[in-house]
Design an enzyme around this catalytic site. Structure first.
Site, PDB file in Angstrom:
ATOM      1  N   GLN A   1       0.886  -1.167   0.000  1.00 54.90           N
ATOM      2  CA  GLN A   1       0.000   0.000   0.000  1.00 54.90           C
ATOM      3  C   GLN A   1       0.923   1.215   0.000  1.00 54.90           C
ATOM      4  OE1 GLN A   1      -3.215   0.934  -0.339  1.00 54.90           O
ATOM      5  NE2 GLN A   1      -2.470   3.038  -0.065  1.00 54.90           N
TER       6      GLN A   1
ATOM      7  N   GLY B   1     -10.778   0.861   2.039  1.00 53.76           N
ATOM      8  CA  GLY B   1     -11.899   0.314   1.281  1.00 53.76           C
ATOM      9  C   GLY B   1     -11.379  -0.113  -0.079  1.00 53.76           C
ATOM     10  N   GLY B   2     -10.680   0.820  -0.702  1.00 52.04           N
ATOM     11  CA  GLY B   2     -10.119   0.521  -2.006  1.00 52.04           C
ATOM     12  C   GLY B   2      -8.906   1.385  -2.260  1.00 52.04           C
TER      13      GLY B   2
ATOM     14  N   GLU C   1      -6.706   2.781  -5.762  1.00 56.70           N
ATOM     15  CA  GLU C   1      -6.843   2.874  -7.221  1.00 56.70           C
ATOM     16  C   GLU C   1      -5.578   2.506  -7.987  1.00 56.70           C
ATOM     17  OE1 GLU C   1      -6.777   5.310  -4.937  1.00 56.70           O
ATOM     18  OE2 GLU C   1      -5.916   7.176  -5.686  1.00 56.70           O
ATOM     19  N   ASN C   2      -4.888   1.445  -7.602  1.00 53.72           N
ATOM     20  CA  ASN C   2      -3.681   1.075  -8.326  1.00 53.72           C
ATOM     21  C   ASN C   2      -4.027   0.852  -9.798  1.00 53.72           C
ATOM     22  OD1 ASN C   2      -2.056   1.147  -5.946  1.00 53.72           O
ATOM     23  ND2 ASN C   2      -3.042  -0.759  -5.328  1.00 53.72           N
TER      24      ASN C   2
ATOM     25  N   HIS D   1     -15.805   4.349  -7.306  1.00 55.59           N
ATOM     26  CA  HIS D   1     -14.852   5.346  -6.821  1.00 55.59           C
ATOM     27  C   HIS D   1     -13.439   5.044  -7.345  1.00 55.59           C
ATOM     28  CE1 HIS D   1     -13.158   8.179  -3.803  1.00 55.59           C
ATOM     29  NE2 HIS D   1     -12.141   7.348  -3.873  1.00 55.59           N
ATOM     30  N   GLU D   2     -12.993   3.823  -7.139  1.00 62.90           N
ATOM     31  CA  GLU D   2     -11.618   3.499  -7.567  1.00 62.90           C
ATOM     32  C   GLU D   2     -11.489   3.586  -9.086  1.00 62.90           C
ATOM     33  OE1 GLU D   2      -9.834   3.756  -5.160  1.00 62.90           O
ATOM     34  OE2 GLU D   2     -11.251   3.274  -3.560  1.00 62.90           O
TER      35      GLU D   2
ATOM     36  N   HIS E   1     -10.956   7.087 -10.274  1.00 62.03           N
ATOM     37  CA  HIS E   1      -9.569   7.561 -10.158  1.00 62.03           C
ATOM     38  C   HIS E   1      -8.785   7.354 -11.455  1.00 62.03           C
ATOM     39  CE1 HIS E   1      -8.954   8.984  -6.101  1.00 62.03           C
ATOM     40  NE2 HIS E   1      -9.424   7.886  -5.533  1.00 62.03           N
TER      41      HIS E   1
ATOM     42  N   GLU F   1      -9.233  13.226  -4.678  1.00 62.82           N
ATOM     43  CA  GLU F   1     -10.380  12.582  -4.036  1.00 62.82           C
ATOM     44  C   GLU F   1     -11.711  13.303  -4.242  1.00 62.82           C
ATOM     45  OE1 GLU F   1     -10.176   9.630  -3.162  1.00 62.82           O
ATOM     46  OE2 GLU F   1      -8.001   9.355  -2.981  1.00 62.82           O
TER      47      GLU F   1
ATOM     48  N   ASP G   1      -1.078  11.467   5.839  1.00 62.69           N
ATOM     49  CA  ASP G   1      -2.273  10.722   6.242  1.00 62.69           C
ATOM     50  C   ASP G   1      -3.211  11.562   7.114  1.00 62.69           C
ATOM     51  OD1 ASP G   1      -1.600   8.530   4.809  1.00 62.69           O
ATOM     52  OD2 ASP G   1      -1.143   7.226   6.510  1.00 62.69           O
TER      53      ASP G   1
ATOM     54  N   TYR H   1     -12.595  14.681   0.293  1.00 63.17           N
ATOM     55  CA  TYR H   1     -13.559  13.820  -0.405  1.00 63.17           C
ATOM     56  C   TYR H   1     -14.893  14.535  -0.619  1.00 63.17           C
ATOM     57  CZ  TYR H   1     -10.599   9.698   0.308  1.00 63.17           C
ATOM     58  OH  TYR H   1      -9.566   8.797   0.271  1.00 63.17           O
TER      59      TYR H   1
ATOM     60  N   ARG I   1     -10.058  -2.877   8.147  1.00 68.30           N
ATOM     61  CA  ARG I   1     -10.332  -1.680   7.353  1.00 68.30           C
ATOM     62  C   ARG I   1     -10.327  -0.475   8.284  1.00 68.30           C
ATOM     63  NH1 ARG I   1     -15.561  -0.914   3.425  1.00 68.30           N
ATOM     64  NH2 ARG I   1     -15.143   1.254   2.807  1.00 68.30           N
TER      65      ARG I   1
ATOM     66  N   LYS J   1     -11.208   2.622   8.266  1.00 63.95           N
ATOM     67  CA  LYS J   1     -12.402   3.437   8.496  1.00 63.95           C
ATOM     68  C   LYS J   1     -13.278   2.837   9.598  1.00 63.95           C
ATOM     69  CE  LYS J   1     -16.409   3.420   5.808  1.00 63.95           C
ATOM     70  NZ  LYS J   1     -17.320   3.811   4.708  1.00 63.95           N
TER      71      LYS J   1
HETATM   72  N1  BES Z   1      -6.829   6.700  -2.726  1.00 64.79           N
HETATM   73  C1  BES Z   1      -7.738   6.352  -1.700  1.00 64.79           C
HETATM   74  C2  BES Z   1      -7.123   5.606  -0.564  1.00 64.79           C
HETATM   75  C3  BES Z   1      -5.994   6.315   0.138  1.00 64.79           C
HETATM   76  C4  BES Z   1      -5.961   7.698   0.254  1.00 64.79           C
HETATM   77  C5  BES Z   1      -4.991   5.576   0.700  1.00 64.79           C
HETATM   78  C6  BES Z   1      -4.907   8.314   0.919  1.00 64.79           C
HETATM   79  C7  BES Z   1      -3.948   6.192   1.359  1.00 64.79           C
HETATM   80  C8  BES Z   1      -3.898   7.571   1.471  1.00 64.79           C
HETATM   81  C9  BES Z   1      -8.915   5.527  -2.236  1.00 64.79           C
HETATM   82  O1  BES Z   1      -9.308   5.880  -3.520  1.00 64.79           O
HETATM   83  C10 BES Z   1     -10.101   5.823  -1.360  1.00 64.79           C
HETATM   84  O2  BES Z   1     -10.493   6.946  -1.303  1.00 64.79           O
HETATM   85  N2  BES Z   1     -10.635   4.812  -0.687  1.00 64.79           N
HETATM   86  C11 BES Z   1     -11.782   4.958   0.182  1.00 64.79           C
HETATM   87  C12 BES Z   1     -13.009   4.357  -0.427  1.00 64.79           C
HETATM   88  C13 BES Z   1     -13.927   5.289  -1.110  1.00 64.79           C
HETATM   89  C14 BES Z   1     -15.214   4.602  -1.513  1.00 64.79           C
HETATM   90  C15 BES Z   1     -14.183   6.603  -0.467  1.00 64.79           C
HETATM   91  C16 BES Z   1     -11.508   4.198   1.438  1.00 64.79           C
HETATM   92  O3  BES Z   1     -10.607   3.361   1.445  1.00 64.79           O
HETATM   93  O4  BES Z   1     -12.190   4.424   2.420  1.00 64.79           O
HETATM   94 ZN    ZN Z   2     -10.184   7.755  -3.581  1.00 62.12          ZN
END
Ligand code: BES
Ligand code: ZN
Length: 619
Positions: free
Chosen positions: A155, A284-285, A287-288, A311-312, A315, A334, A389, A397, A571, A573
């Site tokens: 990651q 959650g995801g 976007e690799n 969402h991904e 990106h 985002e 972070d 977002y 996860r 979140k």
């Molecule tokens: N790019 C992000 C994940 C991310 C952001 C990882 C910053 C590390 C640092 C990814 O696209 C994302 O936003 N994921 C969300 C899911 C989305 C449905 C809002 C997540 O993981 O909660």
């Molecule tokens: Zn994102």
């Protein structure tokens, strides 16, 4: 009504985010970007599961600006063991290079300074990662679905690529890459590159990413993976016990790609596959490119959480094609992505669903803003001296998406879509700052219609805390009905069994639960649970919401499920919201620590860092 939405921004001190950031500067990288840049990487690793290290080499191709004679290259690293560095001018002969690894900064890691001849075009670094690398998670077989094979995944966003590759770890440096990965024979490796579902499983894999991407999009996963196609250009990778369910959940993938293409132009990355990871995946995801990484908690069984994949996928335009130049511009990734995500959801699943998600998003935003300091409520956030972070809040977002929605509603969809499509074409494969976007916005949308432009307080949106009063207010009739039902039930007019809940979508359920007061009598909690089996819900978002209520109301029958949820997935979140709710009382904090003691060894380093802070972990 008083709330963050209507609060006056004029009386608040404005955050100190006006100092211009010079081009070629990134507060989160040690690289000397104006003197020399990496433009390609050739990577070669052996994946050593028993020692939890990745060992190998990185050959970086260098370019200097016209007339540049830099003899010094500074790379970003964190916890890398650098064995040897060499340079070359022709890739045929390699000469040793003098290098030094600077002292480690807690956030940034260590600079790797290399001295080179002024005509060197390549540098080769032999190195190994350490078991605690922040961008890697090594899983033992019990942490996987199949339980038999180990698993490794990376990651890299925001600044964790440096913990497994020495490079210029700044999103304004775009590189192409090739990689060779050696793994135990029975395992499969996949990367954010050209994955061949038919590749022989011989433990020796090669990859190429021909499009220039920022370092935070370099990704690798190794495990017992199988593939299921969804359309000629889309499919899913997952462990064998999960791949069937994943393919059913994501059956609409091709329709989502088409919807996005109709809106914002062709998908430019060739294949689009989704890799479903083991449950400790901290996001959650992610976007690799060509290979979105996703949490298995998205697999609700009824496609109700697939906005995450939208969402991904989004990106692929916002973020991967047009990239934030620094982490303070993260909202360009985002906010645009959430906006596009909802447009995809609207096309594929209907306006009703998209609006419900917009309302839930606004609720998240308002809750977040109520808790955040003013300086963290600007889209253009100041992250100097901080971990990027820290910028991961609902502000980039949801406030970002709401700003774009404001522009859309003001200028009209057709005009705004044309603008956005032009934006992606104009800045394709570039990394841009907030200032770059604003200049483009003025020149291509605002200046042509000053009267309309005057209705959108752009500077307030971007630089100030709170949400402008003129912001759009997404609303949902379905939610209004749910609210009415919630009050009828709360007021004792109907029993839970007569709620029209059998027709509720996941989004309506979430809204129903959120609409209930923070404190609910025990009989009410029990009635809901008895009627709808919420404690046993297989939908991770509903589970999370219900468990938050269970904690807040001391509803003990849900405690075993709470513990099971917290030890079985990582996860961030969900971990963050549940541990935060737990530590609000001394009794809850004791329980949080007891659960965390068991779960911590299974969490990803990024999740551990977050939860350590919440529970005050001291070991
Ligand atoms: N790019 C992000 C994940 C991310 C952001 C990882 C910053 C590390 C640092 C990814 O696209 C994302 O936003 N994921 C969300 C899911 C989305 C449905 C809002 C997540 O993981 O909660
Ligand atoms: Zn994102």
């Amino acid at each position: 009504q008083e709330g963050p939405h209507s609060s006056s921004v004029a009386t608040r001190p404005s955050p100190s985010v006006t100092t211009p950031v010079p081009a070629d500067h990134d507060d989160h990288s040690y690289s000397n970007l104006s003197e020399i840049r990496v433009r390609h990487a050739d990577l070669d690793w052996e994946v050593l599961f028993d020692r939890r290290i990745l060992r190998g080499s990185a050959i970086l191709t260098l370019v200097r600006p016209p007339g540049g004679r830099a003899t010094h290259l500074v790379l970003d690293t964190r916890d890398l063991d650098v064995e040897k560095v060499e340079s070359s001018r022709d890739t045929a002969t390699w000469v040793p290079a003098v290098f030094s690894v600077g002292t480690a900064d807690k956030i940034l890691g260590s600079p790797l300074s290399i001295t080179l001849p002024e005509d060197a075009t390549r540098v080769r670094i032999f190195y190994a990662t350490r078991p605690q690398a922040s961008g890697l998670q090594w899983l033992d077989p019990p942490q996987t679905a199949g339980k038999k094979q180990p698993f490794l995944f990376t990651q890299s966003e925001a600044i964790h690529a440096r913990s497994w590759i020495p490079l210029q770890d700044s999103p304004q440096v775009r590189i192409t890459y090739r990689a060779r990965v050696r793994t135990p024979k029975n395992l499969m490796a996949v990367m954010s590159a050209n994955n061949d579902p038919k590749a022989a499983r011989d433990g020796d894999y090669e990859f190429e990413m021909p499009q220039p991407i920022p370092s935070y999009l370099i990704a690798l996963a190794v495990g017992d993976l199988s593939f299921a196609p969804i359309s000629p250009r889309a499919g899913v990778w997952a462990e064998p016990p999960v791949v069937g369910k994943a393919a059913r959940e994501f059956a609409d993938l091709e329709s989502m790609i088409r919807a996005a293409e109709e809106l914002f132009g062709p998908y430019r990355w060739d294949r689009y596959d989704v890799l479903v990871l083991p449950p400790s995946f901290p996001f959650g995801g992610m976007e690799n490119p060509r290979l979105t990484f996703a949490t298995p908690t998205v697999l609700a069984g009824d496609k109700s959480l697939v906005a995450l994949v939208a969402h991904e996928l989004a990106h692929s335009w916002a973020g991967n094609l047009v990239t934030n130049a620094t982490w303070r511009d993260f909202w360009l990734n985002e906010g645009f992505t959430v906006y596009i995500e909802r447009r995809i959801v609207e096309r594929v699943f209907g306006r009703r669903r998209a609006e419900m998600e917009a309302v839930l998003g606004l609720q998240d935003l308002e809750k977040e803003i109520a808790a955040l300091p003013d300086k963290d409520e600007a889209l253009h956030i100041d992250l100097r001296g901080r971990d990027p972070d820290d910028g991961f809040t609902d502000v980039p977002y949801e406030k970002g998406a709401l700003f774009l929605r404001h522009l859309e509603q003001t200028f009209g969809r057709e005009t705004f879509d044309r603008f956005l499509r032009g934006y992606f074409d104009h800045f394709a494969f570039q990394s841009i700052t907030t200032e770059d976007f604003l200049r483009y916005l003025h020149a291509n949308l605002l200046d042509a219609n000053r009267e309309l432009a005057a209705r959108v307080p752009v500077e307030e949106w971007v630089e100030k805390p709170g949400i402008p009063v003129s912001a759009p207010r997404p609303s949902s009739e379905a939610f209004a009905r749910v609210e009415a039902e919630a009050s009828r039930w709360l007021g004792g007019k109907v029993p839970a069994s007569s709620l029209p809940a059998s027709g509720w979508s996941t989004q309506e359920w979430l809204h129903f639960l959120r609409a209930l007061p923070a404190s609910l009598p025990r009989e009410k909690m029990a009635e809901l649970d008895f009627t709808f089996h919420l404690t046993d819900s297989g939908n991770s978002e509903i589970t999370n919401q219900w468990l938050l209520m269970a904690i807040a109301n001391g509803y003990e029958p849900a405690y075993p499920r709470l513990e099971q949820f917290l030890v079985s997935m990582g996860r961030r979140k969900f971990l963050k919201s549940l541990y935060e709710e737990l530590v609000k009382t001394p009794e809850g904090k004791t329980r949080a620590l007891a659960i965390y003691r068991k779960a911590r060894p299974t969490y990803h380093p990024i999740a551990v860092a977050t939860v350590d802070k919440i529970v005050g972990w001291q070991g």
